[in-house]
Design a protein around this motif. Structure first.
Motif, PDB file in Angstrom:
ATOM      1  N   LEU A  20       0.833  -1.212   0.000  1.00 51.47           N
ATOM      2  CA  LEU A  20       0.000   0.000   0.000  1.00 51.47           C
ATOM      3  C   LEU A  20       0.865   1.259   0.000  1.00 51.47           C
ATOM      4  O   LEU A  20       0.608   2.211  -0.751  1.00 51.47           O
ATOM      5  CB  LEU A  20      -0.916  -0.010   1.229  1.00 51.47           C
ATOM      6  CG  LEU A  20      -1.987  -1.106   1.276  1.00 51.47           C
ATOM      7  CD1 LEU A  20      -2.592  -1.193   2.673  1.00 51.47           C
ATOM      8  CD2 LEU A  20      -3.069  -0.864   0.239  1.00 51.47           C
ATOM      9  N   ARG A  21       1.885   1.270   0.826  1.00 52.22           N
ATOM     10  CA  ARG A  21       2.766   2.449   0.887  1.00 52.22           C
ATOM     11  C   ARG A  21       3.493   2.647  -0.442  1.00 52.22           C
ATOM     12  O   ARG A  21       3.636   3.788  -0.905  1.00 52.22           O
ATOM     13  CB  ARG A  21       3.759   2.295   2.037  1.00 52.22           C
ATOM     14  CG  ARG A  21       3.146   2.494   3.426  1.00 52.22           C
ATOM     15  CD  ARG A  21       4.195   2.402   4.521  1.00 52.22           C
ATOM     16  NE  ARG A  21       3.654   2.613   5.859  1.00 52.22           N
ATOM     17  CZ  ARG A  21       3.502   3.808   6.446  1.00 52.22           C
ATOM     18  NH1 ARG A  21       3.858   4.902   5.779  1.00 52.22           N
ATOM     19  NH2 ARG A  21       3.015   3.897   7.663  1.00 52.22           N
ATOM     20  N   GLU A  22       3.958   1.581  -1.048  1.00 45.72           N
ATOM     21  CA  GLU A  22       4.632   1.709  -2.340  1.00 45.72           C
ATOM     22  C   GLU A  22       3.676   2.220  -3.410  1.00 45.72           C
ATOM     23  O   GLU A  22       4.044   3.044  -4.244  1.00 45.72           O
ATOM     24  CB  GLU A  22       5.227   0.361  -2.738  1.00 45.72           C
ATOM     25  CG  GLU A  22       6.437  -0.040  -1.907  1.00 45.72           C
ATOM     26  CD  GLU A  22       6.919  -1.453  -2.215  1.00 45.72           C
ATOM     27  OE1 GLU A  22       6.232  -2.156  -3.008  1.00 45.72           O
ATOM     28  OE2 GLU A  22       7.952  -1.849  -1.668  1.00 45.72           O
ATOM     29  N   ALA A  23       2.444   1.734  -3.391  1.00 50.28           N
ATOM     30  CA  ALA A  23       1.458   2.180  -4.372  1.00 50.28           C
ATOM     31  C   ALA A  23       1.175   3.673  -4.232  1.00 50.28           C
ATOM     32  O   ALA A  23       0.979   4.384  -5.221  1.00 50.28           O
ATOM     33  CB  ALA A  23       0.164   1.381  -4.218  1.00 50.28           C
ATOM     34  N   LEU A  24       1.181   4.154  -2.995  1.00 49.63           N
ATOM     35  CA  LEU A  24       0.876   5.571  -2.750  1.00 49.63           C
ATOM     36  C   LEU A  24       2.108   6.462  -2.842  1.00 49.63           C
ATOM     37  O   LEU A  24       2.000   7.682  -2.735  1.00 49.63           O
ATOM     38  CB  LEU A  24       0.244   5.733  -1.363  1.00 49.63           C
ATOM     39  CG  LEU A  24      -1.194   5.216  -1.227  1.00 49.63           C
ATOM     40  CD1 LEU A  24      -1.616   5.156   0.225  1.00 49.63           C
ATOM     41  CD2 LEU A  24      -2.150   6.103  -2.022  1.00 49.63           C
ATOM     42  N   GLY A  25       3.262   5.854  -3.077  1.00 46.95           N
ATOM     43  CA  GLY A  25       4.503   6.625  -3.083  1.00 46.95           C
ATOM     44  C   GLY A  25       4.526   7.751  -4.091  1.00 46.95           C
ATOM     45  O   GLY A  25       5.110   8.815  -3.835  1.00 46.95           O
ATOM     46  N   ALA A  26       3.902   7.549  -5.245  1.00 51.68           N
ATOM     47  CA  ALA A  26       3.941   8.566  -6.296  1.00 51.68           C
ATOM     48  C   ALA A  26       2.775   9.545  -6.213  1.00 51.68           C
ATOM     49  O   ALA A  26       2.658  10.448  -7.048  1.00 51.68           O
ATOM     50  CB  ALA A  26       3.938   7.893  -7.667  1.00 51.68           C
TER      51      ALA A  26
END
Length: 462
Positions: A166-172
């Motif tokens: 989830l955090r990686e998906a929201l990183g951008a």
């Protein structure tokens, strides 16, 4: 006036707003901060939990009931002396009132966030999604550029790996992830026919739940980041709402009892403040426990709650029921709404009540819910004929008949509703008196016009 503040919102209902908002208030309060809790919309129950966490009343911000122009002044009034304010939203971020006479999105969380110029923390139920969370958050962040999303709290996260995805998906996305809360079913608050069980009914259990929510949020959310975000909210160039400026003092200082306790938990703090500002001595009465009205009571206000849950106990308190009936019989002003109407009725689910109203009340399978634009049908102790108000209905009970020979209100959807009988005004309509300060003014004046009964007169009616 400067009050650091955040609005806690979500894409939908049941995403965890109340749990996160309550936990956030409790966690900040545990760190020693003075926190002011608020709730968008008319709901009484959620502010009970955030108020319990903060140790001060949870205040509602409702543009329909109180007027759009009063939202910021009421917020500043409630936030006096606070170091930070947490405003819990309602429904989905952009979902507003559905009344045909208001614009789409009116009274939504987004609407109130714009009025408060407050950043929004979006609580996302991530339990059934992974990379898709980025698309969801992107849509909410860009849908309305006048609403500033300041960060995301991921709720119902399943595992460390799930959180990482989830955090990686929201990183951008450009939006910081302020926290990730794991699935914790033991923190669920019990519900029944109108939603959550009010905090006031759960006492020690509610305190324990609130404390646990605070611990969870403190361990899952970056509180310092939330505070930094709250401090980005600009000053509000408006004077705080002042009840003394809304009413004039009525001579005589009538004593007005206001029902409370577990059966009558629904009430806006500003209503009692307006009564006091108009010159009344406001005293509490608990219809479950108090066997008589407070000595010298001139008038009575019975607001909302869940008397249907306590019908047997309320009925068993015959002394207070007789006192209420005697007060009404001798012309003492009584204002009742929703639960108050049930209590004044002849019976509730077969249990004898006060018998002030010639109506039988009972549980119903149908939920009645929504805002109402109403007009007073006749003069009463609460409203002059022709007075226009905006109120809210929220109940799963019904009264037979639904209106007396002289109804309280008229509105197009339901026709005539409620009861005006002598000095009694009873209705299903919930009102926020800050939106109609002429009502508490008139009620206090009605009480002052009655001579305060002496001790012997009160005991004669018991």
């Amino acid at each position: 006036m400067s009050v650091p503040r955040v609005v806690v919102a979500a894409p939908t209902s049941n995403a965890g707003k109340t749990s996160v908002a309550t936990g956030l208030v409790a966690a900040l309060a545990a760190r020693g901060a003075a926190v002011s809790p608020h709730k968008v919309g008319p709901d009484y129950i959620d502010p009970g939990y955030t108020g319990l966490a903060a140790g001060r009343p949870g205040r509602n911000l409702d543009p329909v009931l109180a007027g759009e122009e009063r939202v910021v002044p009421l917020f500043l009034h409630g936030a006096r002396g606070a170091e930070v304010a947490v405003v819990e939203g309602v429904m989905g971020l952009f979902d507003g009132a559905t009344s045909p006479d208001v614009a789409p999105g009116f009274a939504s969380t987004a609407h109130v966030a714009r009025l408060l110029r407050a950043p929004v923390v979006l609580v996302v139920d991530a339990g059934a999604q992974a990379q898709s969370v980025a698309a969801l958050v992107h849509g909410f962040a860009t849908f309305d550029p006048t609403v500033r999303l300041g960060g995301v709290v991921l709720n119902r996260v399943g595992s460390d790996r799930h959180e990482q995805i989830l955090r990686e998906a929201l990183g951008a996305s450009g939006l910081p992830v302020l926290g990730a809360v794991r699935r914790l079913p033991e923190l669920g608050t019990p519900s029944r026919h109108l939603g959550l069980v009010p905090a006031a009914e759960r006492s020690a259990e509610a305190l324990a739940t609130v404390a646990r929510l605070g611990e969870v949020v403190a361990g899952s959310v970056d509180l310092d980041a939330v505070l930094r975000l709250a401090r980005t909210a600009p000053d509000l160039d408006v004077a705080p709402w002042d009840p003394a400026a809304e009413v004039t003092v009525v001579p005589g200082r009538p004593r007005i009892a206001v029902a409370g306790g577990p059966a009558f938990t629904f009430g806006y703090a500003e209503n009692a403040e307006l009564l006091a500002a108009a010159g009344a001595e406001v005293v509490p009465v608990d219809p479950l426990r108090d066997e008589a009205l407070p000595e010298g009571t001139t008038g009575l206000v019975v607001g909302g709650g869940f008397p249907e849950v306590y019908a047997e106990q309320l009925s068993a308190n015959e002394g207070l029921r007789a006192d209420v009936a005697a007060l009404a019989a001798r012309g003492g002003p009584v204002a009742a709404e929703c639960a108050g109407l049930l209590y004044l009725s002849r019976e509730l689910d077969g249990h004898p009540m006060c018998g002030v109203l010639d109506a039988a009340t009972a549980m119903s399978p149908r939920l009645t819910l929504g805002y109402r634009a109403a007009v007073a049908v006749t003069d009463s102790v609460l409203a002059a004929a022709g007075t226009r108000v905006r109120g809210h209905e929220f109940h799963r009970t019904h009264a037979l008949p639904g209106a007396g020979a002289t109804p309280a209100w008229q509105w197009s959807a339901a026709g005539a509703e409620g009861f005006v009988a002598g000095s009694v005004h009873a209705s299903y309509l919930h009102l926020h008196w800050a939106g109609s300060p002429a009502l508490p003014q008139r009620f206090v004046a009605s009480c002052a016009a009655r001579s305060r009964p002496d001790r012997s007169e009160q005991h004669a009616h018991r």
